[in-house]
Design a protein around this motif. Sequence first.
Motif, PDB file in Angstrom:
ATOM      1  N   ARG A 221      -7.339  10.851  82.175  1.00 56.23           N
ATOM      2  CA  ARG A 221      -6.886   9.846  81.034  1.00 56.23           C
ATOM      3  C   ARG A 221      -7.229  10.855  79.937  1.00 56.23           C
ATOM      4  NH1 ARG A 221      -8.884   3.712  82.148  1.00 56.23           N
ATOM      5  NH2 ARG A 221     -10.954   4.857  82.789  1.00 56.23           N
ATOM      6  N   SER A 222      -8.086  11.445  79.815  1.00 55.93           N
ATOM      7  CA  SER A 222      -8.567  12.549  78.514  1.00 55.93           C
ATOM      8  C   SER A 222      -7.180  13.480  78.395  1.00 55.93           C
ATOM      9  CB  SER A 222      -9.637  12.882  78.468  1.00 55.93           C
ATOM     10  OG  SER A 222      -9.933  13.989  79.325  1.00 55.93           O
ATOM     11  N   ASN A 223      -6.621  13.974  79.487  1.00 54.49           N
ATOM     12  CA  ASN A 223      -5.718  14.820  79.542  1.00 54.49           C
ATOM     13  C   ASN A 223      -4.412  14.359  79.009  1.00 54.49           C
ATOM     14  OD1 ASN A 223      -3.077  15.874  81.395  1.00 54.49           O
ATOM     15  ND2 ASN A 223      -4.215  17.569  80.835  1.00 54.49           N
ATOM     16  N   ARG A 224      -4.055  13.082  79.596  1.00 49.85           N
ATOM     17  CA  ARG A 224      -2.792  12.371  78.996  1.00 49.85           C
ATOM     18  C   ARG A 224      -2.834  12.113  77.341  1.00 49.85           C
ATOM     19  NH1 ARG A 224       0.460   8.348  81.121  1.00 49.85           N
ATOM     20  NH2 ARG A 224       2.443   8.279  80.141  1.00 49.85           N
ATOM     21  N   LEU A 225      -4.075  11.874  77.009  1.00 46.34           N
ATOM     22  CA  LEU A 225      -4.208  11.570  75.525  1.00 46.34           C
ATOM     23  C   LEU A 225      -4.206  12.890  74.830  1.00 46.34           C
ATOM     24  CD1 LEU A 225      -6.836   8.714  75.715  1.00 46.34           C
ATOM     25  CD2 LEU A 225      -4.486   8.223  74.910  1.00 46.34           C
ATOM     26  N   PHE A 226      -4.994  14.145  75.313  1.00 49.34           N
ATOM     27  CA  PHE A 226      -4.933  15.086  74.475  1.00 49.34           C
ATOM     28  C   PHE A 226      -3.484  15.569  74.388  1.00 49.34           C
ATOM     29  CE2 PHE A 226      -9.494  15.798  75.323  1.00 49.34           C
ATOM     30  CZ  PHE A 226     -10.016  15.808  73.938  1.00 49.34           C
ATOM     31  N   GLU A 227      -2.814  15.512  75.584  1.00 48.50           N
ATOM     32  CA  GLU A 227      -1.498  16.022  75.565  1.00 48.50           C
ATOM     33  C   GLU A 227      -0.571  15.237  74.334  1.00 48.50           C
ATOM     34  OE1 GLU A 227       2.077  16.575  79.165  1.00 48.50           O
ATOM     35  OE2 GLU A 227       0.788  14.741  79.114  1.00 48.50           O
ATOM     36  N   GLN A 228      -0.843  14.116  74.034  1.00 49.03           N
ATOM     37  CA  GLN A 228      -0.188  13.327  72.959  1.00 49.03           C
ATOM     38  C   GLN A 228      -0.517  13.951  71.697  1.00 49.03           C
ATOM     39  OE1 GLN A 228       0.197   9.293  73.612  1.00 49.03           O
ATOM     40  NE2 GLN A 228       1.486   9.299  75.246  1.00 49.03           N
ATOM     41  N   VAL A 229      -1.704  14.088  71.500  1.00 47.73           N
ATOM     42  CA  VAL A 229      -2.268  14.448  70.326  1.00 47.73           C
ATOM     43  C   VAL A 229      -2.279  15.992  69.599  1.00 47.73           C
ATOM     44  CG1 VAL A 229      -3.749  12.340  70.161  1.00 47.73           C
ATOM     45  CG2 VAL A 229      -4.696  14.620  70.913  1.00 47.73           C
ATOM     46  N   ALA A 230      -2.272  16.678  70.658  1.00 46.72           N
ATOM     47  CA  ALA A 230      -2.313  18.274  70.500  1.00 46.72           C
ATOM     48  C   ALA A 230      -1.464  18.760  69.580  1.00 46.72           C
ATOM     49  CB  ALA A 230      -2.502  19.177  71.926  1.00 46.72           C
ATOM     50  N   PRO A 231      -0.076  18.445  69.684  1.00 48.43           N
ATOM     51  CA  PRO A 231       0.987  18.914  68.776  1.00 48.43           C
ATOM     52  C   PRO A 231       0.811  18.303  67.511  1.00 48.43           C
ATOM     53  CG  PRO A 231       1.767  18.033  70.739  1.00 48.43           C
ATOM     54  CD  PRO A 231       0.537  17.485  70.839  1.00 48.43           C
ATOM     55  N   LYS A 232       0.027  17.197  67.465  1.00 44.34           N
ATOM     56  CA  LYS A 232      -0.125  16.609  66.040  1.00 44.34           C
ATOM     57  C   LYS A 232      -1.275  17.515  64.926  1.00 44.34           C
ATOM     58  CE  LYS A 232       2.515  13.164  67.255  1.00 44.34           C
ATOM     59  NZ  LYS A 232       3.801  13.037  66.640  1.00 44.34           N
ATOM     60  N   TYR A 233      -2.188  18.293  65.920  1.00 42.97           N
ATOM     61  CA  TYR A 233      -3.282  18.929  65.138  1.00 42.97           C
ATOM     62  C   TYR A 233      -2.972  20.507  65.066  1.00 42.97           C
ATOM     63  CZ  TYR A 233      -5.853  14.575  65.038  1.00 42.97           C
ATOM     64  OH  TYR A 233      -6.476  13.354  64.668  1.00 42.97           O
ATOM     65  N   ILE A 234      -1.800  20.921  65.492  1.00 41.26           N
ATOM     66  CA  ILE A 234      -1.558  22.389  65.387  1.00 41.26           C
ATOM     67  C   ILE A 234      -1.563  22.740  63.976  1.00 41.26           C
ATOM     68  CG2 ILE A 234       0.317  24.260  65.273  1.00 41.26           C
ATOM     69  CD1 ILE A 234       1.407  22.621  68.008  1.00 41.26           C
ATOM     70  N   GLY A 235      -2.408  23.871  63.535  1.00 40.45           N
ATOM     71  CA  GLY A 235      -2.711  24.439  62.371  1.00 40.45           C
ATOM     72  C   GLY A 235      -3.850  23.392  61.402  1.00 40.45           C
ATOM     73  N   LYS A 236      -4.248  22.513  62.089  1.00 39.26           N
ATOM     74  CA  LYS A 236      -5.369  21.770  61.426  1.00 39.26           C
ATOM     75  C   LYS A 236      -6.764  22.099  62.088  1.00 39.26           C
ATOM     76  CE  LYS A 236      -2.556  17.785  60.558  1.00 39.26           C
ATOM     77  NZ  LYS A 236      -2.257  16.227  60.687  1.00 39.26           N
ATOM     78  N   PRO A 237      -8.024  22.069  61.334  1.00 39.37           N
ATOM     79  CA  PRO A 237      -9.058  22.330  61.764  1.00 39.37           C
ATOM     80  C   PRO A 237      -9.541  21.806  63.190  1.00 39.37           C
ATOM     81  CG  PRO A 237      -9.224  21.676  59.519  1.00 39.37           C
ATOM     82  CD  PRO A 237      -7.924  21.283  60.040  1.00 39.37           C
ATOM     83  N   GLN A 238      -9.133  20.600  63.477  1.00 41.69           N
ATOM     84  CA  GLN A 238      -9.580  20.113  64.555  1.00 41.69           C
ATOM     85  C   GLN A 238      -8.488  20.774  65.761  1.00 41.69           C
ATOM     86  OE1 GLN A 238      -8.562  18.483  62.006  1.00 41.69           O
ATOM     87  NE2 GLN A 238      -9.125  16.241  61.700  1.00 41.69           N
ATOM     88  N   GLY A 239      -7.361  21.412  65.490  1.00 44.15           N
ATOM     89  CA  GLY A 239      -6.774  21.873  66.592  1.00 44.15           C
ATOM     90  C   GLY A 239      -7.255  22.674  67.666  1.00 44.15           C
ATOM     91  N   GLU A 240      -8.042  23.738  67.320  1.00 47.44           N
ATOM     92  CA  GLU A 240      -8.864  24.642  68.114  1.00 47.44           C
ATOM     93  C   GLU A 240      -9.589  23.768  68.909  1.00 47.44           C
ATOM     94  OE1 GLU A 240     -12.466  27.462  67.766  1.00 47.44           O
ATOM     95  OE2 GLU A 240     -11.138  27.707  66.136  1.00 47.44           O
ATOM     96  N   ARG A 241     -10.464  23.088  68.577  1.00 42.55           N
ATOM     97  CA  ARG A 241     -11.161  22.137  69.542  1.00 42.55           C
ATOM     98  C   ARG A 241     -10.501  21.421  70.474  1.00 42.55           C
ATOM     99  NH1 ARG A 241     -13.336  16.885  69.534  1.00 42.55           N
ATOM    100  NH2 ARG A 241     -12.452  16.793  67.430  1.00 42.55           N
ATOM    101  N   ILE A 242      -9.491  20.812  69.916  1.00 43.48           N
ATOM    102  CA  ILE A 242      -8.549  19.849  71.103  1.00 43.48           C
ATOM    103  C   ILE A 242      -7.759  20.652  72.075  1.00 43.48           C
ATOM    104  CG2 ILE A 242      -6.314  18.537  70.990  1.00 43.48           C
ATOM    105  CD1 ILE A 242      -7.296  17.515  67.967  1.00 43.48           C
TER     106      ILE A 242
END
Length: 280
Positions: free
Chosen positions: A51-72
């Motif tokens: 389930r975490s994979n499915r959710l990370f898959e949705q949010v990862a593109p939204k955080y490209i270039g942002k500080p949280q993007g690396e961790r995500i």
Amino acid sequence: MFFKMRKYIPLLGLLLIMSSCSEYQKVLKNEDVKAKLELAQKYYDEGDFRRSNRLFEQVAPKYIGKPQGERIMFFFANTYFERGDFNMAGYQFERFVKSYPKSEKVPQASFLGAKSYYKLSPLYSLDQTDTDKALVKLQTFINMYPDSEYYDEANKMAKELTTKKEKKAFEIAKQFNKLGHFDYSFLTPSMAAFDNFISDFPGSIYREEALYLKFESATQYALNSFARWKPERLKNAKTAYNVLKKQYPDTKFAEDANKLLSKIDEELQHPTFNEERETR
């Protein structure tokens, strides 16, 4: 009272599962990126990587270039690894390393990416494309991060894969040798395959046997040659014997090797060649 409560425990568990599924489906379908990320992290921490994979898959593109993007992006890649989807894990860890080359997570991501390809390596008898790729990745990691906590494990995996490659090459050469007992045309590729094996894997555990079988193939090749080619080929076979004895003076194949050598010496001393015996 305890027995009355006990019969409700399964029902309570079912209600909790239904509540969790309901929360997951609700967050999955809405547009609240922050809620998705929080729930993805919650599932990740709990070990629910599907389930975490499915959710990370949705949010990862939204955080490209942002500080949280690396961790995500790292967590996203690792969910694939933890689920056993090693094709996607390898790909995503490679993306992470390229996207965040200065991240402190790069050594770990490089190792896990290499380990993903290691996990994809098939039995030695099958195509070894994934094994080759894993070896390149592991060797790159070993060279770049000699002080890493994963260094010993990477070395161990690389050694295992190298042994698998050795086994593959050795078995191919052995097969040519076996076929050569019935069809002499296979003896030439047999000798070439053993030469390549000995050159490519100088420290192999199969080296002694490879040298003996190379000698055996060379002997059979010489003994079954036309008369005009036989002397030179017998001498080549004898050279193969000398190489075996020089490198392994107490070789375990001594008895069989000496029997073959006797045949060679007999032919060389009494060259009664039959021109109708053909080799290819």
